[in-house]
Design a protein around this motif. Sequence first.
Motif, PDB file in Angstrom:
ATOM      1  N   TYR A   7       1.185  -0.725  -0.103  1.00  0.00           N
ATOM      2  CA  TYR A   7      -0.189   0.560   0.169  1.00  0.00           C
ATOM      3  C   TYR A   7       0.948   1.196   0.106  1.00  0.00           C
ATOM      4  CZ  TYR A   7      -3.121   3.839   1.057  1.00  0.00           C
ATOM      5  OH  TYR A   7      -4.065   4.563   1.043  1.00  0.00           O
ATOM      6  N   PRO A   8       2.138   1.322   0.799  1.00  0.00           N
ATOM      7  CA  PRO A   8       1.968   3.211   0.713  1.00  0.00           C
ATOM      8  C   PRO A   8       3.807   2.560  -0.654  1.00  0.00           C
ATOM      9  CG  PRO A   8       3.293   1.717   2.676  1.00  0.00           C
ATOM     10  CD  PRO A   8       2.286   0.362   1.992  1.00  0.00           C
ATOM     11  N   TYR A   9       3.553   2.554  -1.628  1.00  0.00           N
ATOM     12  CA  TYR A   9       4.076   2.451  -2.499  1.00  0.00           C
ATOM     13  C   TYR A   9       3.272   2.089  -3.226  1.00  0.00           C
ATOM     14  CZ  TYR A   9       7.712  -0.329  -0.037  1.00  0.00           C
ATOM     15  OH  TYR A   9       8.782  -0.352   0.388  1.00  0.00           O
ATOM     16  N   LEU A  10       2.053   2.476  -3.492  1.00  0.00           N
ATOM     17  CA  LEU A  10       1.401   1.968  -4.555  1.00  0.00           C
ATOM     18  C   LEU A  10       0.576   3.678  -4.915  1.00  0.00           C
ATOM     19  CD1 LEU A  10      -0.637  -0.524  -4.035  1.00  0.00           C
ATOM     20  CD2 LEU A  10       0.998   0.182  -5.868  1.00  0.00           C
ATOM     21  N   THR A  11       0.958   4.395  -3.757  1.00  0.00           N
ATOM     22  CA  THR A  11       0.445   6.252  -3.918  1.00  0.00           C
ATOM     23  C   THR A  11       1.115   6.835  -4.479  1.00  0.00           C
ATOM     24  OG1 THR A  11       2.227   6.599  -1.905  1.00  0.00           O
ATOM     25  CG2 THR A  11      -0.326   6.096  -1.294  1.00  0.00           C
ATOM     26  N   ASN A  12       2.624   6.168  -5.065  1.00  0.00           N
ATOM     27  CA  ASN A  12       3.653   6.699  -6.152  1.00  0.00           C
ATOM     28  C   ASN A  12       3.077   5.777  -7.530  1.00  0.00           C
ATOM     29  OD1 ASN A  12       4.295   8.561  -4.217  1.00  0.00           O
ATOM     30  ND2 ASN A  12       6.475   6.662  -3.652  1.00  0.00           N
ATOM     31  N   SER A  13       3.808   6.691  -8.622  1.00  0.00           N
ATOM     32  CA  SER A  13       3.370   6.772 -10.004  1.00  0.00           C
ATOM     33  C   SER A  13       4.651   4.845 -10.416  1.00  0.00           C
ATOM     34  CB  SER A  13       4.152   7.639 -10.744  1.00  0.00           C
ATOM     35  OG  SER A  13       4.585   6.368 -12.047  1.00  0.00           O
ATOM     36  N   ASP A  18      10.893   1.070  -6.782  1.00  0.00           N
ATOM     37  CA  ASP A  18      11.962   0.896  -7.026  1.00  0.00           C
ATOM     38  C   ASP A  18      11.369  -0.393  -6.865  1.00  0.00           C
ATOM     39  OD1 ASP A  18      14.094  -0.067  -6.196  1.00  0.00           O
ATOM     40  OD2 ASP A  18      14.924   1.537  -4.916  1.00  0.00           O
ATOM     41  N   ILE A  19      11.092  -1.157  -7.779  1.00  0.00           N
ATOM     42  CA  ILE A  19      11.243  -2.693  -7.087  1.00  0.00           C
ATOM     43  C   ILE A  19      11.993  -3.445  -6.053  1.00  0.00           C
ATOM     44  CG2 ILE A  19      10.739  -5.045  -8.624  1.00  0.00           C
ATOM     45  CD1 ILE A  19       9.277  -3.267 -10.810  1.00  0.00           C
ATOM     46  N   ARG A  20      12.808  -3.619  -6.129  1.00  0.00           N
ATOM     47  CA  ARG A  20      13.837  -3.561  -5.555  1.00  0.00           C
ATOM     48  C   ARG A  20      13.649  -3.842  -4.015  1.00  0.00           C
ATOM     49  NH1 ARG A  20      18.992  -1.793  -7.949  1.00  0.00           N
ATOM     50  NH2 ARG A  20      17.723  -0.293  -7.651  1.00  0.00           N
ATOM     51  N   ASP A  21      12.782  -2.604  -3.861  1.00  0.00           N
ATOM     52  CA  ASP A  21      12.167  -1.883  -2.236  1.00  0.00           C
ATOM     53  C   ASP A  21      10.957  -2.841  -2.148  1.00  0.00           C
ATOM     54  OD1 ASP A  21      14.654  -0.196  -1.838  1.00  0.00           O
ATOM     55  OD2 ASP A  21      13.471   1.786  -2.237  1.00  0.00           O
ATOM     56  N   VAL A  22      10.207  -2.952  -2.855  1.00  0.00           N
ATOM     57  CA  VAL A  22       8.785  -3.851  -2.952  1.00  0.00           C
ATOM     58  C   VAL A  22       9.245  -4.832  -2.702  1.00  0.00           C
ATOM     59  CG1 VAL A  22       7.051  -4.094  -4.329  1.00  0.00           C
ATOM     60  CG2 VAL A  22       7.611  -2.006  -4.489  1.00  0.00           C
ATOM     61  N   GLN A  36       8.612 -12.070  -7.163  1.00  0.00           N
ATOM     62  CA  GLN A  36       9.496 -11.690  -7.879  1.00  0.00           C
ATOM     63  C   GLN A  36       8.389  -9.972  -8.378  1.00  0.00           C
ATOM     64  OE1 GLN A  36      10.200 -13.843 -10.860  1.00  0.00           O
ATOM     65  NE2 GLN A  36      10.382 -12.570 -12.370  1.00  0.00           N
ATOM     66  N   VAL A  37       8.918  -8.938  -8.692  1.00  0.00           N
ATOM     67  CA  VAL A  37       8.449  -8.662  -8.826  1.00  0.00           C
ATOM     68  C   VAL A  37       8.830  -7.871  -9.686  1.00  0.00           C
ATOM     69  CG1 VAL A  37       7.217  -5.455  -8.603  1.00  0.00           C
ATOM     70  CG2 VAL A  37       8.163  -7.615  -6.391  1.00  0.00           C
ATOM     71  N   SER A  38       7.683  -7.306 -10.930  1.00  0.00           N
ATOM     72  CA  SER A  38       7.667  -7.045 -12.376  1.00  0.00           C
ATOM     73  C   SER A  38       6.948  -5.679 -12.205  1.00  0.00           C
ATOM     74  CB  SER A  38       8.111  -7.660 -13.003  1.00  0.00           C
ATOM     75  OG  SER A  38       7.086  -8.589 -13.229  1.00  0.00           O
ATOM     76  N   ILE A  40       4.120  -4.449 -15.949  1.00  0.00           N
ATOM     77  CA  ILE A  40       3.506  -4.166 -17.365  1.00  0.00           C
ATOM     78  C   ILE A  40       3.275  -2.181 -17.237  1.00  0.00           C
ATOM     79  CG2 ILE A  40       2.153  -5.656 -18.237  1.00  0.00           C
ATOM     80  CD1 ILE A  40       1.826  -8.007 -16.447  1.00  0.00           C
ATOM     81  N   LEU A  41       3.876  -2.001 -17.896  1.00  0.00           N
ATOM     82  CA  LEU A  41       3.030  -1.319 -18.670  1.00  0.00           C
ATOM     83  C   LEU A  41       1.779  -0.865 -19.139  1.00  0.00           C
ATOM     84  CD1 LEU A  41       7.073   1.048 -18.840  1.00  0.00           C
ATOM     85  CD2 LEU A  41       5.181   0.531 -17.188  1.00  0.00           C
ATOM     86  N   PRO A  42       1.502   0.243 -18.846  1.00  0.00           N
ATOM     87  CA  PRO A  42       1.079   1.340 -18.318  1.00  0.00           C
ATOM     88  C   PRO A  42       0.735   1.218 -16.695  1.00  0.00           C
ATOM     89  CG  PRO A  42      -1.010   1.029 -18.774  1.00  0.00           C
ATOM     90  CD  PRO A  42      -0.227   0.335 -20.276  1.00  0.00           C
ATOM     91  N   LYS A  43       0.274   0.909 -16.076  1.00  0.00           N
ATOM     92  CA  LYS A  43      -0.495   0.714 -14.820  1.00  0.00           C
ATOM     93  C   LYS A  43      -0.771  -0.631 -14.044  1.00  0.00           C
ATOM     94  CE  LYS A  43      -5.064   0.663 -16.143  1.00  0.00           C
ATOM     95  NZ  LYS A  43      -6.226   1.823 -15.860  1.00  0.00           N
ATOM     96  N   THR A  44       0.537  -1.797 -14.110  1.00  0.00           N
ATOM     97  CA  THR A  44       0.521  -2.749 -13.385  1.00  0.00           C
ATOM     98  C   THR A  44       0.910  -3.352 -13.007  1.00  0.00           C
ATOM     99  OG1 THR A  44      -0.974  -3.674 -15.113  1.00  0.00           O
ATOM    100  CG2 THR A  44      -0.581  -5.283 -13.596  1.00  0.00           C
ATOM    101  N   LEU A  45       1.373  -4.244 -12.139  1.00  0.00           N
ATOM    102  CA  LEU A  45       2.053  -4.420 -11.063  1.00  0.00           C
ATOM    103  C   LEU A  45       2.335  -6.188 -10.118  1.00  0.00           C
ATOM    104  CD1 LEU A  45       4.897  -3.237  -9.357  1.00  0.00           C
ATOM    105  CD2 LEU A  45       3.597  -3.527  -7.454  1.00  0.00           C
ATOM    106  N   VAL A  46       2.699  -7.041 -11.063  1.00  0.00           N
ATOM    107  CA  VAL A  46       3.297  -8.265 -10.717  1.00  0.00           C
ATOM    108  C   VAL A  46       3.650  -8.775  -9.721  1.00  0.00           C
ATOM    109  CG1 VAL A  46       3.343 -10.177 -11.964  1.00  0.00           C
ATOM    110  CG2 VAL A  46       2.501  -8.639 -13.548  1.00  0.00           C
ATOM    111  N   VAL A  47       3.410  -8.971  -8.719  1.00  0.00           N
ATOM    112  CA  VAL A  47       3.467  -9.666  -7.927  1.00  0.00           C
ATOM    113  C   VAL A  47       3.736 -11.588  -7.259  1.00  0.00           C
ATOM    114  CG1 VAL A  47       4.053 -10.108  -4.857  1.00  0.00           C
ATOM    115  CG2 VAL A  47       3.769  -7.708  -6.159  1.00  0.00           C
ATOM    116  N   GLN A  48       4.571 -12.017  -7.362  1.00  0.00           N
ATOM    117  CA  GLN A  48       4.639 -14.069  -7.359  1.00  0.00           C
ATOM    118  C   GLN A  48       4.933 -14.352  -5.941  1.00  0.00           C
ATOM    119  OE1 GLN A  48       6.793 -14.244 -11.798  1.00  0.00           O
ATOM    120  NE2 GLN A  48       4.849 -14.825 -12.625  1.00  0.00           N
ATOM    121  N   VAL A  49       4.367 -14.765  -5.787  1.00  0.00           N
ATOM    122  CA  VAL A  49       5.303 -15.220  -4.328  1.00  0.00           C
ATOM    123  C   VAL A  49       4.848 -16.774  -4.550  1.00  0.00           C
ATOM    124  CG1 VAL A  49       4.307 -15.394  -2.251  1.00  0.00           C
ATOM    125  CG2 VAL A  49       4.483 -13.546  -3.429  1.00  0.00           C
TER     126      VAL A  49
END
Length: 187
Positions: A7-13, A18-22, A36-38, A40-49
């Motif tokens: 949540y704190p990271y999603l308030t920014n563009s 910084d994917i390493r911080d996430v 693994q976090v990656s 997908i532009l323009p607005k998707t963040l993929v998190v594989q756990v």
Amino acid sequence: TIKDQLYPYLTNSILSLDIRDVQKEIAAIDFVETVQVSRILPKTLVVQVVEISPLLLINFQNEIFFMNRKGKILPADIRSISFFPVPIITITETEDTYFQITKNIADFFTYIVDEYPRFYDNLSEVLIQEGKWVFYSDSKTRIYAAPENLRTQFNILKNFERTVYPNRNLFDYAYIDLRIEDKVVVK
């Protein structure tokens, strides 16, 4: 939990993220083995756990924990206990020997899962007492073992099981005692 960490990271563009911080933030969660976090532009963040899979549930002095294959102690709550059907280990030893016992437990059960999975799959509970370990199968067969040389005793048990099969199964017995060197006592 992952959403709370993100949540704190999603308030920014997403571009300034910084994917390493996430990844570090999510990897700090107790049950996360790898992440693994990656983007997908323009607005998707993929998190594989990949979650850590508990091997055992340990009850020590009325506190309950999970343990993984590496011996890492993990918190356990009602939801997670019902989600992971693993054998329950009750330790009645003193606190002084707790950490040595948990190392022995992790080593022994990693060996059992790798070398004798049939036994692990039918195991419901283990009671660790002074001078003996008592294993209870799903069919209520009790298996007694000495804490010294557990691997040797269970190799003997595995060979015994091969000998009596197909006429008998380990779980046809009321109890099996492995504490006498190089012998299997059954009832």
